[in-house]
Scaffold this motif. Structure first.
Motif, mmCIF file in Angstrom:
data_model
loop_
_atom_site.group_PDB
_atom_site.id
_atom_site.type_symbol
_atom_site.label_atom_id
_atom_site.label_comp_id
_atom_site.label_asym_id
_atom_site.label_seq_id
_atom_site.Cartn_x
_atom_site.Cartn_y
_atom_site.Cartn_z
ATOM 1 N N ALA A 150 0.839 -1.246 -0.144
ATOM 2 C CA ALA A 150 0.243 0.038 0.137
ATOM 3 C C ALA A 150 0.830 1.219 0.236
ATOM 4 C CB ALA A 150 -0.999 -0.028 1.250
ATOM 5 N N VAL A 151 0.127 2.304 -0.460
ATOM 6 C CA VAL A 151 0.963 3.573 -0.612
ATOM 7 C C VAL A 151 -0.145 4.520 0.358
ATOM 8 C CG1 VAL A 151 1.628 5.726 -1.329
ATOM 9 C CG2 VAL A 151 2.408 3.292 -2.523
ATOM 10 N N ILE A 152 0.293 5.150 1.561
ATOM 11 C CA ILE A 152 -0.719 6.017 2.390
ATOM 12 C C ILE A 152 0.014 7.308 2.224
ATOM 13 C CG2 ILE A 152 -1.718 6.347 4.508
ATOM 14 C CD1 ILE A 152 -1.528 3.400 4.834
ATOM 15 N N ASP A 153 -0.794 8.115 1.451
ATOM 16 C CA ASP A 153 -0.034 9.536 1.235
ATOM 17 C C ASP A 153 -0.854 10.661 1.840
ATOM 18 O OD1 ASP A 153 -1.824 9.360 -0.787
ATOM 19 O OD2 ASP A 153 -0.570 9.506 -2.549
ATOM 20 N N ILE A 169 7.569 -0.828 6.574
ATOM 21 C CA ILE A 169 7.124 0.561 6.302
ATOM 22 C C ILE A 169 8.281 1.459 6.060
ATOM 23 C CG2 ILE A 169 5.743 2.352 7.218
ATOM 24 C CD1 ILE A 169 4.268 0.224 8.813
ATOM 25 N N LYS A 170 8.296 2.388 5.051
ATOM 26 C CA LYS A 170 9.058 3.023 4.623
ATOM 27 C C LYS A 170 8.842 4.476 4.301
ATOM 28 C CE LYS A 170 11.949 -0.511 2.166
ATOM 29 N NZ LYS A 170 12.439 -0.875 0.812
ATOM 30 N N PRO A 171 9.188 5.467 4.913
ATOM 31 C CA PRO A 171 9.026 6.902 4.457
ATOM 32 C C PRO A 171 9.346 7.190 2.761
ATOM 33 C CG PRO A 171 10.271 6.983 6.586
ATOM 34 C CD PRO A 171 10.408 5.969 5.736
ATOM 35 N N VAL A 186 1.439 0.296 14.968
ATOM 36 C CA VAL A 186 1.696 0.498 13.379
ATOM 37 C C VAL A 186 1.061 1.885 12.807
ATOM 38 C CG1 VAL A 186 1.211 -0.667 11.174
ATOM 39 C CG2 VAL A 186 1.967 -2.058 13.149
ATOM 40 N N MET A 187 -0.419 1.868 13.356
ATOM 41 C CA MET A 187 -0.926 3.202 12.846
ATOM 42 C C MET A 187 -0.307 4.208 13.323
ATOM 43 S SD MET A 187 -3.552 2.297 10.875
ATOM 44 C CE MET A 187 -4.342 3.884 10.955
ATOM 45 N N HIS A 188 0.327 4.436 14.685
ATOM 46 C CA HIS A 188 1.024 5.555 15.074
ATOM 47 C C HIS A 188 2.307 5.760 14.084
ATOM 48 C CE1 HIS A 188 2.625 8.339 17.804
ATOM 49 N NE2 HIS A 188 3.747 7.895 18.003
ATOM 50 N N HIS A 189 2.953 4.817 13.718
ATOM 51 C CA HIS A 189 4.117 5.012 13.002
ATOM 52 C C HIS A 189 3.600 5.381 11.508
ATOM 53 C CE1 HIS A 189 8.517 4.137 12.056
ATOM 54 N NE2 HIS A 189 8.000 4.006 10.757
ATOM 55 N N ILE A 190 2.765 4.828 11.012
ATOM 56 C CA ILE A 190 2.411 5.145 9.594
ATOM 57 C C ILE A 190 1.885 6.678 9.472
ATOM 58 C CG2 ILE A 190 0.592 5.031 7.780
ATOM 59 C CD1 ILE A 190 0.511 2.094 8.362
ATOM 60 N N GLN A 191 1.123 7.259 10.736
ATOM 61 C CA GLN A 191 0.598 8.668 10.849
ATOM 62 C C GLN A 191 2.034 9.610 10.766
ATOM 63 O OE1 GLN A 191 -2.446 9.272 13.475
ATOM 64 N NE2 GLN A 191 -2.025 11.688 13.541
ATOM 65 N N LYS A 192 2.842 9.008 11.843
ATOM 66 C CA LYS A 192 4.248 9.981 11.758
ATOM 67 C C LYS A 192 4.899 10.199 10.390
ATOM 68 C CE LYS A 192 8.374 10.532 14.577
ATOM 69 N NZ LYS A 192 9.380 9.909 15.766
ATOM 70 N N VAL A 193 5.053 9.099 9.700
ATOM 71 C CA VAL A 193 5.423 9.157 8.470
ATOM 72 C C VAL A 193 4.651 10.254 7.791
ATOM 73 C CG1 VAL A 193 6.079 7.744 6.175
ATOM 74 C CG2 VAL A 193 6.317 6.793 8.377
ATOM 75 N N VAL A 194 3.153 10.003 7.288
ATOM 76 C CA VAL A 194 2.526 10.762 6.696
ATOM 77 C C VAL A 194 2.708 12.321 7.082
ATOM 78 C CG1 VAL A 194 -0.042 11.210 5.806
ATOM 79 C CG2 VAL A 194 1.019 8.792 6.041
ATOM 80 N N ASP A 195 2.750 12.579 8.126
ATOM 81 C CA ASP A 195 3.019 13.875 8.872
ATOM 82 C C ASP A 195 4.439 14.367 8.623
ATOM 83 O OD1 ASP A 195 0.217 13.878 9.727
ATOM 84 O OD2 ASP A 195 0.974 13.263 11.789
ATOM 85 N N GLY A 196 5.293 13.639 7.933
ATOM 86 C CA GLY A 196 6.543 14.216 7.605
ATOM 87 C C GLY A 196 7.399 14.099 8.553
ATOM 88 N N GLY A 197 7.379 13.066 9.649
ATOM 89 C CA GLY A 197 8.074 12.994 10.756
ATOM 90 C C GLY A 197 9.698 12.581 10.471
ATOM 91 N N GLU A 200 4.364 17.092 4.616
ATOM 92 C CA GLU A 200 3.790 15.620 4.771
ATOM 93 C C GLU A 200 4.517 14.811 3.928
ATOM 94 O OE1 GLU A 200 -0.201 16.361 3.073
ATOM 95 O OE2 GLU A 200 -0.926 16.724 4.866
ATOM 96 N N ASP A 201 4.264 13.480 3.742
ATOM 97 C CA ASP A 201 5.217 12.384 3.258
ATOM 98 C C ASP A 201 4.131 11.392 2.860
ATOM 99 O OD1 ASP A 201 7.328 11.058 2.251
ATOM 100 O OD2 ASP A 201 8.318 10.972 3.925
ATOM 101 N N ALA A 202 4.756 10.267 2.527
ATOM 102 C CA ALA A 202 3.856 9.232 1.959
ATOM 103 C C ALA A 202 4.274 7.754 2.563
ATOM 104 C CB ALA A 202 3.745 8.861 0.541
ATOM 105 N N ALA A 203 3.743 7.138 3.237
ATOM 106 C CA ALA A 203 3.990 5.853 3.739
ATOM 107 C C ALA A 203 3.931 4.779 2.649
ATOM 108 C CB ALA A 203 3.308 5.275 5.030
ATOM 109 N N LEU A 204 5.352 4.237 2.420
ATOM 110 C CA LEU A 204 5.269 2.964 1.294
ATOM 111 C C LEU A 204 5.373 1.609 2.230
ATOM 112 C CD1 LEU A 204 5.683 1.947 -1.550
ATOM 113 C CD2 LEU A 204 8.080 2.367 -1.155
#
Length: 314
Positions: free
Chosen positions: A76-79, A99-101, A134-145, A153-157
């Protein structure tokens, strides 16, 4: 130093030489690519739009796959937050994953799970990961952390976890080895294998005491291996012999690496490749600013290798 470079030049070989080194006579020192010359080559051959495409793992993967280049899979790609709110890890993620930023660098923000039991995943260290984790980490990625710049912002790959080729996996105590191949246009110039150690915490990071192993372009065999500049012949944790080890599917590795730069629009590139148990060589990333430490690993000069395939430094 002159004799040392000459010896390693013979050992590694130069693949498909197209021209003499140069009309100019290079001294051993002149064969080495310095940081200023590397930056000049990047400015010459790597357009800004291609650099940005390479830096964004999602955009790079789209370009590579469009060119028919084998890449790691995508779960998935969550952007954006709409996709984030609709995502449910226990429903949408496999038993093992990464999960990768999309815009991360140096491994920052990468989270790996090696197995799942019920609704809980486990890292290689045995640390549990709940769905909330997992959701917390994905949110941090999407928020550009982990984006490393001013992007808001960023996307979680999210990708399936790579299972290393068994012969490579036997060399290391844990973690995923990878290959770095430097290319000028479609010409491979130099290659190394990065092998995790216990001291590198299972990561293929040379600065954290992973092993850098220089590979002959002609044979695909390890010729030289170092840990933080110290030569070794065997893996310090597994005892596996490194010198002479032949990388599986070497011709395929070089073929993939040679296609990556042109696919993304880069004239000077560093392709990172993993060897999957089932799929063989796969591209995980293409770097528009590859470092020059590989010259110390291989004990060869990148400038001389470029001259050998036609680059004129006059």
């Amino acid at each position: 130093m002159s004799e040392m470079l000459m010896d390693f030049g013979k050992m590694f070989g130069r693949r498909k030489q197209k021209a003499p080194l140069s009309p100019l006579t290079m001294t051993p020192f002149e064969e080495i690519l310095g940081i200023n010359m590397r930056n000049a080559l990047i400015a010459k051959y790597n357009p800004r739009i291609a650099i940005e495409r390479a830096r964004d793992k999602v955009a790079a993967k789209v370009a590579l796959e469009a060119a028919g280049i084998a890449c790691t899979g995508t779960v998935a790609v969550i952007d954006d937050h709409q996709k984030l709110n609709a995502f449910k890890p226990t429903r949408d993620m496999p038993d093992s994953w990464a999960i990768k930023p999309a815009r991360g660098s140096q491994g920052d923000g990468i989270l790996l799970a090696v197995r799942r039991e019920g609704d809980v995943w486990y890292k290689g260290s045995g640390t549990p990961l709940t769905e909330q984790d997992v959701m917390h980490h994905i949110q941090k990625v999407v928020d550009g952390g982990f984006s490393g710049d001013t992007a808001s912002e960023d996307a979680a790959l999210i990708e399936p976890l790579i299972i290393a080729d068994p012969t490579l996996a036997d060399l290391v105590p844990e973690g995923l080895p990878d290959l770095r191949v430097i290319c000028l246009h479609d010409e491979p110039l130099m290659a190394m294998l990065r092998l995790p150690t216990n001291e590198s915490d299972g990561k293929a990071n040379l600065h954290q005491r992973a092993i850098g192993a220089g590979i002959s372009l002609e044979t695909g065999r390890i010729i030289r291996a170092l840990v933080l500049g110290e030569p070794i012949t065997h893996h310090p944790d597994t005892g596996a012999k490194l010198i002479g080890y032949e990388v599986p599917g070497w011709d395929r590795v070089l073929e993939l690496a040679s296609k990556c730069g042109p696919a993304i629009g880069l004239g000077y590139s560093g392709s990172d490749i993993v060897l999957d148990k089932n799929e063989g060589p796969l591209i995980i990333e293409v770097n528009a600013h590859p470092g020059i430490e590989i010259q110390n690993i291989c004990q060869l000069g990148l400038k001389a290798q470029m001259a050998a395939v036609g680059e004129d430094f006059r």
